[in-house]
Design a protein around this motif. Structure first.
Motif, PDB file in Angstrom:
ATOM      1  N   ASP A  39       0.834  -1.201   0.000  1.00  0.00           N
ATOM      2  CA  ASP A  39       0.000   0.000   0.000  1.00  0.00           C
ATOM      3  C   ASP A  39       0.873   1.258   0.000  1.00  0.00           C
ATOM      4  O   ASP A  39       0.534   2.259  -0.650  1.00  0.00           O
ATOM      5  CB  ASP A  39      -0.918   0.003   1.224  1.00  0.00           C
ATOM      6  CG  ASP A  39      -2.018  -1.043   1.133  1.00  0.00           C
ATOM      7  OD1 ASP A  39      -2.266  -1.535   0.012  1.00  0.00           O
ATOM      8  OD2 ASP A  39      -2.618  -1.369   2.179  1.00  0.00           O
ATOM      9  N   PHE A  40       1.992   1.208   0.711  1.00  0.00           N
ATOM     10  CA  PHE A  40       2.915   2.346   0.731  1.00  0.00           C
ATOM     11  C   PHE A  40       3.507   2.563  -0.659  1.00  0.00           C
ATOM     12  O   PHE A  40       3.639   3.714  -1.123  1.00  0.00           O
ATOM     13  CB  PHE A  40       4.024   2.094   1.751  1.00  0.00           C
ATOM     14  CG  PHE A  40       4.897   3.282   2.019  1.00  0.00           C
ATOM     15  CD1 PHE A  40       4.623   4.147   3.067  1.00  0.00           C
ATOM     16  CD2 PHE A  40       6.006   3.550   1.219  1.00  0.00           C
ATOM     17  CE1 PHE A  40       5.430   5.258   3.311  1.00  0.00           C
ATOM     18  CE2 PHE A  40       6.816   4.656   1.444  1.00  0.00           C
ATOM     19  CZ  PHE A  40       6.529   5.511   2.500  1.00  0.00           C
ATOM     20  N   ILE A  41       3.859   1.489  -1.335  1.00  0.00           N
ATOM     21  CA  ILE A  41       4.411   1.586  -2.687  1.00  0.00           C
ATOM     22  C   ILE A  41       3.397   2.237  -3.625  1.00  0.00           C
ATOM     23  O   ILE A  41       3.733   3.149  -4.404  1.00  0.00           O
ATOM     24  CB  ILE A  41       4.805   0.189  -3.206  1.00  0.00           C
ATOM     25  CG1 ILE A  41       6.044  -0.322  -2.454  1.00  0.00           C
ATOM     26  CG2 ILE A  41       5.072   0.206  -4.714  1.00  0.00           C
ATOM     27  CD1 ILE A  41       6.379  -1.771  -2.743  1.00  0.00           C
ATOM     28  N   ARG A  42       2.156   1.819  -3.545  1.00  0.00           N
ATOM     29  CA  ARG A  42       1.130   2.374  -4.426  1.00  0.00           C
ATOM     30  C   ARG A  42       0.856   3.841  -4.104  1.00  0.00           C
ATOM     31  O   ARG A  42       0.687   4.665  -5.024  1.00  0.00           O
ATOM     32  CB  ARG A  42      -0.155   1.561  -4.298  1.00  0.00           C
ATOM     33  CG  ARG A  42      -0.022   0.123  -4.753  1.00  0.00           C
ATOM     34  CD  ARG A  42      -1.343  -0.600  -4.785  1.00  0.00           C
ATOM     35  NE  ARG A  42      -2.202  -0.090  -5.864  1.00  0.00           N
ATOM     36  CZ  ARG A  42      -3.339  -0.654  -6.227  1.00  0.00           C
ATOM     37  NH1 ARG A  42      -3.774  -1.739  -5.600  1.00  0.00           N
ATOM     38  NH2 ARG A  42      -4.064  -0.147  -7.191  1.00  0.00           N
ATOM     39  N   SER A  43       0.845   4.165  -2.834  1.00  0.00           N
ATOM     40  CA  SER A  43       0.525   5.546  -2.464  1.00  0.00           C
ATOM     41  C   SER A  43       1.675   6.512  -2.758  1.00  0.00           C
ATOM     42  O   SER A  43       1.453   7.724  -2.804  1.00  0.00           O
ATOM     43  CB  SER A  43       0.173   5.621  -0.976  1.00  0.00           C
ATOM     44  OG  SER A  43       1.282   5.261  -0.169  1.00  0.00           O
ATOM     45  N   HIS A  44       2.887   5.980  -2.966  1.00  0.00           N
ATOM     46  CA  HIS A  44       4.041   6.829  -3.257  1.00  0.00           C
ATOM     47  C   HIS A  44       4.521   6.675  -4.696  1.00  0.00           C
ATOM     48  O   HIS A  44       5.668   6.995  -5.017  1.00  0.00           O
ATOM     49  CB  HIS A  44       5.185   6.526  -2.289  1.00  0.00           C
ATOM     50  CG  HIS A  44       4.951   7.072  -0.911  1.00  0.00           C
ATOM     51  ND1 HIS A  44       4.048   6.495  -0.039  1.00  0.00           N
ATOM     52  CD2 HIS A  44       5.494   8.132  -0.259  1.00  0.00           C
ATOM     53  CE1 HIS A  44       4.044   7.176   1.094  1.00  0.00           C
ATOM     54  NE2 HIS A  44       4.898   8.173   0.988  1.00  0.00           N
ATOM     55  N   HIS A  52      12.250   5.451   0.978  1.00  0.00           N
ATOM     56  CA  HIS A  52      11.790   5.421   2.368  1.00  0.00           C
ATOM     57  C   HIS A  52      12.076   4.047   2.998  1.00  0.00           C
ATOM     58  O   HIS A  52      12.018   3.021   2.319  1.00  0.00           O
ATOM     59  CB  HIS A  52      10.287   5.709   2.436  1.00  0.00           C
ATOM     60  CG  HIS A  52       9.902   7.020   1.823  1.00  0.00           C
ATOM     61  ND1 HIS A  52       9.844   8.196   2.544  1.00  0.00           N
ATOM     62  CD2 HIS A  52       9.560   7.340   0.541  1.00  0.00           C
ATOM     63  CE1 HIS A  52       9.474   9.179   1.748  1.00  0.00           C
ATOM     64  NE2 HIS A  52       9.294   8.695   0.526  1.00  0.00           N
ATOM     65  N   SER A  53      12.332   4.041   4.284  1.00  0.00           N
ATOM     66  CA  SER A  53      12.623   2.781   4.988  1.00  0.00           C
ATOM     67  C   SER A  53      11.343   2.256   5.644  1.00  0.00           C
ATOM     68  O   SER A  53      11.248   2.156   6.866  1.00  0.00           O
ATOM     69  CB  SER A  53      13.714   2.994   6.036  1.00  0.00           C
ATOM     70  OG  SER A  53      13.353   4.044   6.924  1.00  0.00           O
ATOM     71  N   PHE A  54      10.368   1.897   4.805  1.00  0.00           N
ATOM     72  CA  PHE A  54       9.067   1.450   5.303  1.00  0.00           C
ATOM     73  C   PHE A  54       9.001  -0.066   5.453  1.00  0.00           C
ATOM     74  O   PHE A  54       7.979  -0.607   5.849  1.00  0.00           O
ATOM     75  CB  PHE A  54       7.949   1.906   4.346  1.00  0.00           C
ATOM     76  CG  PHE A  54       8.075   1.359   2.942  1.00  0.00           C
ATOM     77  CD1 PHE A  54       7.422   0.192   2.580  1.00  0.00           C
ATOM     78  CD2 PHE A  54       8.851   2.009   2.001  1.00  0.00           C
ATOM     79  CE1 PHE A  54       7.542  -0.307   1.297  1.00  0.00           C
ATOM     80  CE2 PHE A  54       8.978   1.515   0.714  1.00  0.00           C
ATOM     81  CZ  PHE A  54       8.316   0.353   0.355  1.00  0.00           C
TER      82      PHE A  54
END
Length: 387
Positions: A39-44, A52-54
């Protein structure tokens, strides 16, 4: 032969249908880690997320998630994770086919039936099925790289073999279970020291995209150190010797465990380099299996999935060398039993019992490796040479 191929095809269909049946299952690892990462990949915006170190993996797996984001933009997080695991499993089956075909050549034209059978059995292997299709893990990625690297080394392709092994290391630290074998090859002269330069070069290149996206080099090179310090437990459902030790003495036993593992590993490296001047492809796989069973058994802080490469290597040996079918069955059974506490929430077989069985298996595999060669005599020879 037609009947044989029909049986294999039926097995493939059954395993594929089971994968489809559990496709919608969401493990806790998926909910807590993999889904938020995607989800972080899609939102960014895909590549932009790499700065980012997510995530707490090395960035190599994240590159695959980003690639899937662009290739299949309509996929959900679950579809992405499961389909990626499906592709990695298929890649592992291909590498296993070629390994078995090398160990057990077929005189007739066409596909090697032993290799085909091994690939299908791997596709059916319960730990492989559960790992990717059910759990949503990607352990076949680094394992396929390890087997490809060993295959390259067995063919005399030293550079490409080391590159493949390093790609495995860039995916998962568990690749390190195979690295003592590389040291043996160096001491034997089967692998040249100057080719080791490909290891830092390859590993460094895997970090470049994330670094260019903005992530600091310090955080990139310290990922595995951070992973090591994440859990303060001697074992996380692993069938290791620490099932028999008090968890309260964590600091003491971690130190002692690392020292013990180092001593045993370097002793075996010395014995192997002393006795075997050059490994055959079969011996290469045998020793790789030996280390991939031994180190998860001796090391502290091991997880339930850390016998995965041993599972796959045991399948290669079961079809590549008569007499290893029992070893493969026991390896997979121990590994499968260690999955149960996480996936089922209870022990089907007590982990202490599984640790004992694994210990017996470790001794048996190493006995076979040194069969006809007394390790005590080799040790005495080493001592006299140094004296």
């Amino acid at each position: 032969m037609l009947d044989f191929r029909l049986k294999l095809a039926l097995c493939v269909i059954i395993a594929s249908l089971w994968r489809w049946d559990v496709w919608g299952f969401q493990s806790q690892d998926f909910l807590d880690f993999l889904q938020p990462w995607y989800d972080f990949i899609r939102s960014h915006g895909g590549v932009g997320a790499l700065g980012h170190s997510f995530y707490n993996y090395n960035p190599t797996y994240t590159y695959l998630l980003v690639l899937w984001h662009y290739l299949f933009p309509s996929f959900s997080a679950l579809d992405t994770i499961k389909s990626l695991g499906l592709v990695l499993d298929g890649l592992g089956c291909v590498v296993v086919y070629y390994w078995v075909a090398r160990l057990r050549p077929w005189s007739q034209a066409g596909w090697n039936p032993w290799g085909l059978a091994a690939a299908v059995v791997l596709w059916l292997n319960p730990t492989v099925l559960l790992n990717s299709a059910y759990w949503g893990q990607c352990d076949m990625g680094y394992t396929a790289a390890v087997l490809a690297g060993l295959y390259g080394l067995s063919q005399g392709h030293q550079r490409w073999g080391l590159v493949a092994l390093t790609l495995g290391l860039a995916l998962k630290l568990q690749t390190a279970f195979t690295l003592p074998l590389v040291l043996v090859l160096l001491l034997q002269g089967q692998l040249r020291w100057r080719h080791l330069g490909w290891v830092p070069l390859t590993y460094g290149l895997t970090l470049v995209p994330a670094a260019l996206a903005g992530r600091s080099w310090g955080s990139l090179v310290s990922v595995y150190w951070q992973q090591f310090n994440t859990y303060d437990r001697l074992t996380l459902n692993a069938p290791s010797i620490y099932q028999w030790f008090p968890q309260a003495d964590y600091d003491r036993f971690v130190t002692l465990g690392l020292l013990l593992t180092g001593a045993v590993t370097f002793t075996l490296v010395g014995l192997l380099s002393r006795r075997f001047r050059c490994f055959t492809p079969l011996q290469l796989v045998q020793v790789a299996l030996g280390f991939n069973l031994l180190l998860p058994w001796l090391l502290p802080k091991m997880h339930d999935r850390y016998l995965f490469t041993a599972d796959v290597l045991s399948v290669v040996l079961a079809f590549g060398q008569p007499g290893y079918g029992g070893v493969a069955l026991v390896t997979v059974a121990v590994s499968l039993g260690s999955y149960a506490p996480y996936l089922l929430g209870r022990e089907v077989v007590p982990l202490g019992v599984l640790a004992l069985v694994l210990g017996v298996l470790v001794v048996e595999v190493w006995r076979r490796i040194f069969e006809g060669h007394d390790p005590v005599s080799i040790l005495m020879g080493l001592a006299s040479d140094r004296g």
